[in-house]
Design an enzyme around this catalytic site. Structure first.
Site, PDB file in Angstrom:
ATOM      1  CG  HIS B  57      -1.745  -1.184   1.403  1.00 56.30           C
ATOM      2  ND1 HIS B  57      -2.673  -1.560   0.465  1.00 56.30           N
ATOM      3  CD2 HIS B  57      -1.802  -2.123   2.389  1.00 56.30           C
ATOM      4  CE1 HIS B  57      -3.273  -2.676   0.875  1.00 56.30           C
ATOM      5  NE2 HIS B  57      -2.761  -3.042   2.028  1.00 56.30           N
ATOM      6  CG  HIS B 219      -6.203  -5.961   1.436  1.00 61.47           C
ATOM      7  ND1 HIS B 219      -7.089  -5.416   2.342  1.00 61.47           N
ATOM      8  CD2 HIS B 219      -4.968  -5.711   1.901  1.00 61.47           C
ATOM      9  CE1 HIS B 219      -6.393  -4.886   3.334  1.00 61.47           C
ATOM     10  NE2 HIS B 219      -5.120  -5.040   3.092  1.00 61.47           N
TER      11      HIS B 219
END
Lengths: 333, 333
Positions: B57, B219
């Site tokens: 991320h 995700h």
């Protein structure tokens, strides 16, 4: 084609509207002819610096407009040169009377249109100098380019010349400095995937699932060769070798190491690239004293990377360190 | 799978080596247990702030370690929670004695592991508080989450709490502030493409060439629905409506508008999103007084965007504006 756009023909205009809305403290945008300028331009008693080129490489160049870097940027359509009237209008808007430096990447359309703009400005009595950036060691000639292409060294030149202009240097001094950055900078890139130009609607080139384009240009121009995908460390070795041997850099040189993402490459991969590039630089005896890691010169959503080395010295390092305040690069302010 | 990596199992380790080499002025990295910390930690007489989560991320969270934001970040494997020993070791390294705030995104693994870490620290006599961020209005429960997921508000909380800690606020004050940011922030995202986790080797989900995942998680968790690709302006309307109506924000509210790229989305598209999101916010009577536009919470190379609104006030705005010096966010220093 999957993109977060409304229509291909409005991409640049709408993006500029969003950009100026987000950064009204830093920039203003003019349309028809279109350019981005410092909110506080013209800045008195300062050489103005203008760059530009096709859109789709953001944050280059509009993201570098602001204090300590560019006074204006002229965006063309995606991957298409801006027109001379844009550079002419931008020059008129930002020149405080101390003259203007045009920083031009070596692509045939850009070179021609910036040269025409320079002629128009001179005919109007303006003082203008141009420097062409051609730091890409990948290929000699290319689609849209005679000679080498201009890539990563461009933004290093914009930062360093911007600092010099801010410090009050003359047009001739800032021009000479830009030529020096170009002379001391070398780059090379590679792509894992193509990109899709909005008004074209299909990928610029096809690349099999297990191949990479080595030496790719920022518009997807062919590079030196296609090859099978390799581990990152091997790719970095192959990018660094021609960069280091071309100048040639010498053992003991202080350098800035710039690892750039082409748009679709995650930050985590750029750090893997940086790690190895640093190792290769050290092995060659180079002292990496400054760095930049991020997606600063992109090719829309292309996955890939480019590496730029710039030889630093007592003149360039303090100019790199000088404060900058733009939407894409900021420190010290 | 096309990635600039050497092997899936070394991605995080090598990226951290590259990251600390690039930013040695700002951060240090410890391995086994692994965490990133401020180069000058522990900072005397300051509440420490730690966050963490799966890698992939970036720049969240490691890119936010530095003066005015996080004292440490604990990266797990890609899309996998860090383990309690990482947070325990990080707390030990950065706690100056004034206590530690853990900022935790609401995913089951993260919540459990941060809670275990907090217990370990407390058992050792340390003072620690946790705040769970759950700002994603897309879905109630999700893969790996009970309740709402934590997304964009996380980094706003990290910035604002970082400034408060820097200003000398107490652990209870910084904790309350974090809860307030979470309470006043709402987010929603969408994806054009999937991403590929290195150790999985194939896309997390399949999405037909003409469809988007609306309300996607970071995700790749399923969102509210799949639908045909729409123009950007329509997508923004659909993202903004549930965000604005959920809090509910009221006409006259001052807000921060954060347009985030999920990794593979060009900056030019983010500005097109910002342009429309600003228009929708204005139409709802909201006054956008601060903004952030860029790829700050990514899902590897996923193409897509998320929008976050945070209601500002006389307490939050100056904390947002306060100086910050990290590798991914910096201003005023």
């Amino acid at each position: 084609m999957k993109k977060l756009i409304n229509s291909p023909e409005n991409v640049v205009h709408e993006a500029l509207e969003g950009m100026v809305a987000a950064h009204a403290d830093l920039i203003k945008v003019q349309f028809d002819p279109t350019f981005i300028m410092r909110a506080d331009a013209p800045v008195k008693n300062k050489v103005a610096i203008i760059s530009g080129g096709g859109s789709g490489h953001e944050p280059m160049h509009g993201g570098f407009v602001g204090r300590g870097m560019l006074d204006a940027a002229c965006p063309g359509a995606v991957f298409t040169s801006p027109t001379p009237d844009q550079m002419q209008a931008a020059t008129k808007a930002v020149d405080s009377g101390k003259g203007t430096l045009l920083i031009v990447k070596n692509y045939t359309g850009d070179v021609m249109n910036f040269e025409l703009a320079a002629d128009l400005v001179r005919a109007d009595g303006g003082q203008v100098e141009s420097v062409i950036i051609d730091d890409d060691v990948a290929v000699k000639d290319s689609t849209w380019t005679a000679g080498r292409r201009g890539v990563g060294a461009t933004i290093l030149a914009e930062k360093i010349c911007g600092a010099a202009a801010e410090a009050g240097q003359s047009l001739a001094e800032v021009r000479d400095l830009c030529q020096k950055v170009n002379a001391q900078g070398r780059s090379m890139g590679m792509a894992l995937t193509s990109c899709t130009v909005p008004h074209v609607g299909k990928p610029t080139f096809d690349l099999p699932e297990d191949e990479i384009e080595f030496g790719v240009g920022i518009h997807g121009e062919p590079g030196r060769t296609r090859m099978k995908l390799k581990p990152a460390d091997e790719i970095v070795e192959m990018l660094m070798e021609p960069i280091i041997s071309d100048l040639p850099y010498k053992s003991g040189d202080e350098v800035l190491l710039f690892v750039n993402g082409l748009g679709g490459t995650p930050q985590i991969e750029l750090y893997i690239i940086y790690r190895k590039a640093l190792e290769v630089a050290k092995r060659a005896g180079l002292k990496v004293t400054r760095n930049l890691v991020g997606s600063y010169i992109t090719s829309l959503e292309m996955a890939g990377t480019s590496i730029t080395l710039l030889k630093l010295d007592h003149q360039l390092t303090p100019l790199w360190d000088a404060p900058v305040l733009t939407s894409a690069l900021r420190w010290g302010l």
